[in-house]
Design a protein around this motif. Structure first.
Motif, PDB file in Angstrom:
ATOM      1  N   LEU A  91     -31.441  21.512  23.656  1.00  0.00           N
ATOM      2  CA  LEU A  91     -32.771  21.335  23.082  1.00  0.00           C
ATOM      3  C   LEU A  91     -33.532  22.636  23.294  1.00  0.00           C
ATOM      4  O   LEU A  91     -33.654  23.126  24.418  1.00  0.00           O
ATOM      5  CB  LEU A  91     -33.514  20.178  23.744  1.00  0.00           C
ATOM      6  CG  LEU A  91     -34.796  19.726  23.001  1.00  0.00           C
ATOM      7  CD1 LEU A  91     -35.051  18.246  23.241  1.00  0.00           C
ATOM      8  CD2 LEU A  91     -36.011  20.533  23.434  1.00  0.00           C
ATOM      9  N   VAL A  92     -34.012  23.207  22.199  1.00  0.00           N
ATOM     10  CA  VAL A  92     -34.739  24.480  22.239  1.00  0.00           C
ATOM     11  C   VAL A  92     -36.227  24.203  22.108  1.00  0.00           C
ATOM     12  O   VAL A  92     -36.648  23.463  21.206  1.00  0.00           O
ATOM     13  CB  VAL A  92     -34.274  25.420  21.103  1.00  0.00           C
ATOM     14  CG1 VAL A  92     -35.002  26.761  21.203  1.00  0.00           C
ATOM     15  CG2 VAL A  92     -32.768  25.628  21.150  1.00  0.00           C
ATOM     16  N   ILE A  93     -37.021  24.788  22.982  1.00  0.00           N
ATOM     17  CA  ILE A  93     -38.473  24.636  22.918  1.00  0.00           C
ATOM     18  C   ILE A  93     -39.065  25.909  22.324  1.00  0.00           C
ATOM     19  O   ILE A  93     -39.090  26.952  22.965  1.00  0.00           O
ATOM     20  CB  ILE A  93     -39.065  24.370  24.315  1.00  0.00           C
ATOM     21  CG1 ILE A  93     -38.436  23.127  24.934  1.00  0.00           C
ATOM     22  CG2 ILE A  93     -40.582  24.219  24.224  1.00  0.00           C
ATOM     23  CD1 ILE A  93     -38.858  22.886  26.373  1.00  0.00           C
TER      24      ILE A  93
ATOM     25  N   ALA B 238     -31.240  20.185  18.962  1.00  0.00           N
ATOM     26  CA  ALA B 238     -32.590  19.859  18.486  1.00  0.00           C
ATOM     27  C   ALA B 238     -33.497  21.026  18.836  1.00  0.00           C
ATOM     28  O   ALA B 238     -33.255  21.766  19.791  1.00  0.00           O
ATOM     29  CB  ALA B 238     -33.113  18.589  19.141  1.00  0.00           C
ATOM     30  N   ILE B 239     -34.550  21.198  18.040  1.00  0.00           N
ATOM     31  CA  ILE B 239     -35.520  22.252  18.314  1.00  0.00           C
ATOM     32  C   ILE B 239     -36.926  21.659  18.194  1.00  0.00           C
ATOM     33  O   ILE B 239     -37.232  20.947  17.229  1.00  0.00           O
ATOM     34  CB  ILE B 239     -35.338  23.462  17.371  1.00  0.00           C
ATOM     35  CG1 ILE B 239     -36.193  24.644  17.823  1.00  0.00           C
ATOM     36  CG2 ILE B 239     -35.615  23.099  15.909  1.00  0.00           C
ATOM     37  CD1 ILE B 239     -35.772  25.965  17.179  1.00  0.00           C
TER      38      ILE B 239
ATOM     39  N   ASN C 260     -28.405  21.234  28.043  1.00  0.00           N
ATOM     40  CA  ASN C 260     -28.991  22.565  28.197  1.00  0.00           C
ATOM     41  C   ASN C 260     -30.337  22.618  27.485  1.00  0.00           C
ATOM     42  O   ASN C 260     -30.528  21.969  26.452  1.00  0.00           O
ATOM     43  CB  ASN C 260     -28.069  23.644  27.619  1.00  0.00           C
ATOM     44  CG  ASN C 260     -26.772  23.770  28.386  1.00  0.00           C
ATOM     45  OD1 ASN C 260     -26.756  24.215  29.526  1.00  0.00           O
ATOM     46  ND2 ASN C 260     -25.677  23.360  27.754  1.00  0.00           N
ATOM     47  N   ILE C 261     -31.239  23.410  28.039  1.00  0.00           N
ATOM     48  CA  ILE C 261     -32.580  23.584  27.457  1.00  0.00           C
ATOM     49  C   ILE C 261     -32.888  25.072  27.409  1.00  0.00           C
ATOM     50  O   ILE C 261     -32.615  25.798  28.375  1.00  0.00           O
ATOM     51  CB  ILE C 261     -33.644  22.864  28.313  1.00  0.00           C
ATOM     52  CG1 ILE C 261     -33.386  21.360  28.355  1.00  0.00           C
ATOM     53  CG2 ILE C 261     -35.056  23.155  27.779  1.00  0.00           C
ATOM     54  CD1 ILE C 261     -34.161  20.638  29.455  1.00  0.00           C
ATOM     55  N   ILE C 262     -33.428  25.522  26.294  1.00  0.00           N
ATOM     56  CA  ILE C 262     -33.876  26.921  26.185  1.00  0.00           C
ATOM     57  C   ILE C 262     -35.384  26.929  25.977  1.00  0.00           C
ATOM     58  O   ILE C 262     -35.899  26.289  25.058  1.00  0.00           O
ATOM     59  CB  ILE C 262     -33.200  27.661  25.016  1.00  0.00           C
ATOM     60  CG1 ILE C 262     -31.698  27.799  25.260  1.00  0.00           C
ATOM     61  CG2 ILE C 262     -33.824  29.047  24.836  1.00  0.00           C
ATOM     62  CD1 ILE C 262     -30.952  28.468  24.104  1.00  0.00           C
ATOM     63  N   ILE C 263     -36.089  27.645  26.840  1.00  0.00           N
ATOM     64  CA  ILE C 263     -37.532  27.844  26.669  1.00  0.00           C
ATOM     65  C   ILE C 263     -37.740  29.124  25.869  1.00  0.00           C
ATOM     66  O   ILE C 263     -37.353  30.208  26.295  1.00  0.00           O
ATOM     67  CB  ILE C 263     -38.240  27.963  28.037  1.00  0.00           C
ATOM     68  CG1 ILE C 263     -38.005  26.703  28.879  1.00  0.00           C
ATOM     69  CG2 ILE C 263     -39.733  28.194  27.837  1.00  0.00           C
ATOM     70  CD1 ILE C 263     -38.472  26.839  30.315  1.00  0.00           C
ATOM     71  N   ALA C 264     -38.319  28.981  24.685  1.00  0.00           N
ATOM     72  CA  ALA C 264     -38.547  30.136  23.798  1.00  0.00           C
ATOM     73  C   ALA C 264     -39.960  30.032  23.232  1.00  0.00           C
ATOM     74  O   ALA C 264     -40.175  30.053  22.019  1.00  0.00           O
ATOM     75  CB  ALA C 264     -37.513  30.154  22.672  1.00  0.00           C
TER      76      ALA C 264
END
Length: 457
Positions: free
Chosen positions: A7-9, A30-31, A132-136
């Motif tokens: 999941l991308v933020i 998901a984004i 997994n999570i990406i903070i962007a």
């Protein structure tokens, strides 16, 4: 509860690229985006500003048409039409990002996301789980106390690019990339522009020689530049009165509007970081060389983690961390291989170490230079101002840095980026055949000059 592999933020140039690459690698993705697909770059930065600068370039070309043997009547700028065109470009690309995400089966979640810990994220009333999570989440314009944005007279970059009426006078605080580009744009349209910079030179991170050439060129075009100056206060009235503290003493400046371009601040608030082990250091999320935070399975990329604040850096980081989490062998980013471009008139482009930095590191160097006025294509095109500069390690032939100022240098810098990333020495570049007549020949000649072999100067 929906579950995802990733999941991308944030759906800016880091986030959406990471999401697409993850989908290509077979992940369920998901984004989450609270405002605009494409982020600041696409909607309020890179793309619309380039549209505005292109409009300014067309206006300048028409003004100088006589220099090329073309007779035209006096051109008239329509700022409102330029702004409309820039917004159309941003909207078109925003739809393009949406289509790309859907094509790659990335689920788009609208709303503000928060980390809940234990691999969970909330967006509005819904909760999601992700391996997994990406903070962007990017960054926003820095606010100077006393010069808070009011959307009318004191402007951020957002308001600066959607003005309907051309101000007769404008002060721009900050002479980095954003400030320089707005100064170039408004100057071309006819505003009286004053650049105010607290450092002792404009474009402080650029090679000093290149920055000096740019400074002289901007002044020649009518831009007033005040360095080593701080804004101590502002008085609002029919006009704004800026109280300045300069190296020559106190002074004041009256202008219709002010653009504050004093850097950015990472968007780390309201993310639920307190529910995780993610650390924020000096206002930015701390990550390792593979973009991992201190919370297992949580990564961060782009402007929220570190300078340089560039879209292409964020995109590359997105791909790197996704491939890392997929188990691929990846190479950490070498920041000296990241190019920077400023799209003013003249343009500025660079990669790697400046001459001063190389010397401060104790390196024995060879420096090559080639001016635009000695290049055939530049002369034929009327581009007589500019310089290409290369810096090599004298012992190994390693390309340490390349710096350029002049027309279209943003399109030429990647030759040096490729050479530097590929660890080519001067020998490979010297023995490369560059097409004639082109501006790119200056890249070759600059390398030749570093080794005493220049032909055309």
């Amino acid at each position: 509860m929906q579950k995802f592999d990733l999941l991308v933020i944030g759906a800016g140039p880091g986030g959406y690229v990471a999401a697409i690459r993850a989908a290509q690698l077979g992940m369920k993705v998901a984004i989450a985006e609270r405002e605009h697909l494409g982020g600041i770059c696409l909607n309020w930065g890179c793309i619309p500003t380039k549209s505005l600068l292109k409009s300014a370039a067309v206006l300048d070309a028409i003004k100088h048409a006589k220099d090329y043997g073309v007779e035209v009547s006096a051109p008239k700028a329509s700022l409102a039409s330029m702004v409309e065109k820039s917004r159309e470009a941003a909207a078109k690309l925003g739809q393009g990002v949406k289509s790309l995400l859907k094509k790659n089966k990335v689920e788009i979640i609208e709303g503000e996301a928060k980390l809940l810990g234990n691999s969970k994220v909330s967006v509005g009333a819904n909760t999601y789980e992700a391996k997994n999570i990406i903070i962007a989440t990017g960054a926003r314009a820095r606010v100077i106390p006393g010069l808070e944005f009011d959307g009318s007279k004191i402007l951020s970059y957002k308001e600066a690019m959607i003005q309907k009426d051309l101000p007769k006078s404008i002060a721009i605080i900050g002479a980095g990339a954003i400030g320089i580009e707005f100064a170039s744009f408004y100057n071309s349209l006819g505003s009286k522009v004053t650049l105010i910079e607290m450092q002792d030179k404009i474009l402080f991170n650029e090679d000093e020689e290149i920055a000096t050439i740019a400074h002289k060129s901007f002044e020649k075009k009518g831009i007033t530049i005040i360095t080593e100056a701080k804004v101590k206060g502002v008085k609002k009235g029919a006009q704004l009165t800026l109280e300045l503290d300069t190296k020559k003493g106190p002074s004041s400046l009256q202008v219709e509007k002010v653009i504050v371009a004093a850097g950015v601040v990472a968007n780390t608030e309201n993310l639920g970081l307190d529910k995780t082990k993610v650390k924020v250091v000096d206002g930015q999320i701390k990550v390792d060389e593979y973009l991992q935070t201190d919370e297992k399975g949580v990564f961060a990329i782009g402007d929220v983690i570190s300078a340089p604040w560039l879209a292409h850096k964020a995109s590359h980081e997105g791909i790197l961390c996704v491939e890392f989490m997929a188990g691929h062998k990846v190479k950490p980013i070498d920041k000296t291989n990241i190019p920077g471009c400023i799209y003013s008139d003249p343009q500025v482009a660079s990669v790697g170490l400046t001459e001063a930095k190389a010397r401060s590191l104790g390196k024995e160097i060879k420096v090559g230079k080639f001016p635009f006025f000695a290049n055939g294509k530049a002369i034929a095109s009327g581009y007589t101002e500019g310089l290409v500069k290369t810096i090599f390690d004298a012992k190994t032939g390693e390309l340490l840095g390349a710096h350029m100022v002049g027309p279209y240098v943003s399109e030429m810098i990647n030759t040096y980026v490729l050479a530097k990333t590929s660890e080519l020495t001067e020998q490979e570049i010297i023995h490369t055949i560059f097409p004639h007549p082109t501006l790119s020949e200056m890249l070759h000649e600059s390398v030749l000059d570093a080794y005493g072999k220049a032909i055309h100067i």
